[in-house]
Scaffold this motif. Structure first.
Motif, short mmCIF file in Angstrom:
data_model
loop_
_atom_site.label_atom_id
_atom_site.label_comp_id
_atom_site.label_asym_id
_atom_site.label_seq_id
_atom_site.Cartn_x
_atom_site.Cartn_y
_atom_site.Cartn_z
N UNK A 181 16.64 23.22 18.41
CA UNK A 181 15.28 23.29 18.96
C UNK A 181 14.57 21.94 18.94
N UNK A 182 14.85 21.11 17.96
CA UNK A 182 14.21 19.80 17.88
C UNK A 182 14.71 18.82 18.94
N UNK A 183 15.73 19.22 19.70
CA UNK A 183 16.17 18.41 20.83
C UNK A 183 15.34 18.66 22.08
N UNK A 184 14.44 19.62 22.02
CA UNK A 184 13.58 19.91 23.16
C UNK A 184 12.73 18.70 23.51
N UNK A 185 12.85 18.25 24.75
CA UNK A 185 12.14 17.05 25.19
C UNK A 185 12.43 16.82 26.67
N UNK A 186 11.69 15.89 27.23
CA UNK A 186 12.04 15.35 28.54
C UNK A 186 12.97 14.17 28.28
N UNK A 187 14.11 14.18 28.94
CA UNK A 187 15.12 13.14 28.76
C UNK A 187 15.09 12.19 29.95
N UNK A 188 15.06 10.90 29.64
CA UNK A 188 14.99 9.85 30.65
C UNK A 188 16.24 8.98 30.58
N UNK A 189 16.77 8.62 31.75
CA UNK A 189 17.80 7.61 31.78
C UNK A 189 17.17 6.28 32.20
N UNK A 190 17.76 5.20 31.73
CA UNK A 190 17.21 3.89 31.99
C UNK A 190 18.35 2.87 32.02
N UNK A 191 18.17 1.82 32.79
CA UNK A 191 19.16 0.74 32.81
C UNK A 191 18.45 -0.60 32.64
N UNK A 215 21.14 -0.71 43.71
CA UNK A 215 21.36 -1.89 42.91
C UNK A 215 22.78 -1.94 42.39
N UNK A 216 23.04 -2.92 41.54
CA UNK A 216 24.38 -3.09 40.99
C UNK A 216 24.43 -2.44 39.62
N UNK A 217 24.75 -1.17 39.63
CA UNK A 217 24.75 -0.37 38.40
C UNK A 217 25.64 -0.97 37.34
N UNK A 218 26.77 -1.52 37.78
CA UNK A 218 27.75 -2.01 36.82
C UNK A 218 27.21 -3.20 36.03
N UNK A 219 26.16 -3.83 36.53
CA UNK A 219 25.62 -5.02 35.86
C UNK A 219 24.82 -4.67 34.61
N UNK A 220 24.45 -3.41 34.47
CA UNK A 220 23.48 -3.04 33.46
C UNK A 220 24.05 -2.18 32.34
N UNK A 221 23.45 -2.35 31.18
CA UNK A 221 23.60 -1.34 30.14
C UNK A 221 22.76 -0.14 30.53
N UNK A 222 23.12 0.99 29.99
CA UNK A 222 22.42 2.22 30.36
C UNK A 222 22.08 2.99 29.09
#
Length: 122
Positions: A87-97, A26-33
Motif C-alpha cells: 500500500x505504501x507504493x501508492x503514488x503517481x509514478x514519473x519517468x524521466x531522462x 530525441x536520442x533516447x540512448x544518450x540518456x540515463x533514465x
C-alpha cells in the motif's frame, strides 16, 4: 524528448504491475533514465535508475528486491517491473531522462513524463 508513462492501475497488496515509458523526439540512448514517484501529500522521491547502456542500475531502498528497471533502446522504451506491491507504493509514478550524474536527484533529469497512477490496496 517527450516521455509517455503508462501501465499504472489498481492492484491488491502482493500484486504486480509493469510500468512503461515511451520516448520520442530525441536520442533516447544518450540518456540515463529514472523512475520517481510522488504520493499524496509527500515530496517526489527516487525509485530506480538505469544508465544509457542498461547497466548499471540503481534502486532506492524501498524498491530493492521488489522493483526492476529495464530499458530497450531499440524501441525507445523503459520499464519498471514492480513485484510484491505494498500500500505504501501508492503514488503517481514519473519517468524521466537526463544525464543522471546524480542518480537519485530529480535535478539530474531534464525531461519528464506526465505520470501514471499506481494504487495498491491492502
Amino acid at each position: 524528448v517527450q516521455l509517455q508513462a503508462s501501465g499504472g492501475g489498481s492492484v491488491q497488496a502482493g500484486g504486480y504491475l509493469r510500468l512503461s515509458c515511451a520516448a520520442s523526439g530525441g536520442t533516447f540512448i544518450s540518456y540515463s533514465m529514472a523512475w520517481f514517484r510522488q504520493a499524496p501529500g509527500k515530496e517526489r522521491e527516487f525509485v530506480a535508475a538505469i544508465s544509457w547502456s542498461g547497466s548499471p542500475t540503481y534502486n532506492a531502498e524501498s524498491a530493492r528486491g521488489r522493483f526492476t528497471i529495464a530499458r530497450d533502446n531499440s524501441k525507445n522504451m523503459a520499464y519498471l517491473h514492480m513485484n510484491n506491491l505494498k500500500p505504501e507504493d501508492t503514488a503517481v509514478y514519473y519517468c524521466a531522462v537526463g544525464s543522471g550524474e546524480q542518480v537519485g536527484y530529480a535535478r539530474s533529469y531534464n525531461y519528464w513524463g506526465q505520470g501514471t497512477l499506481v494504487t495498491v490496496s491492502s
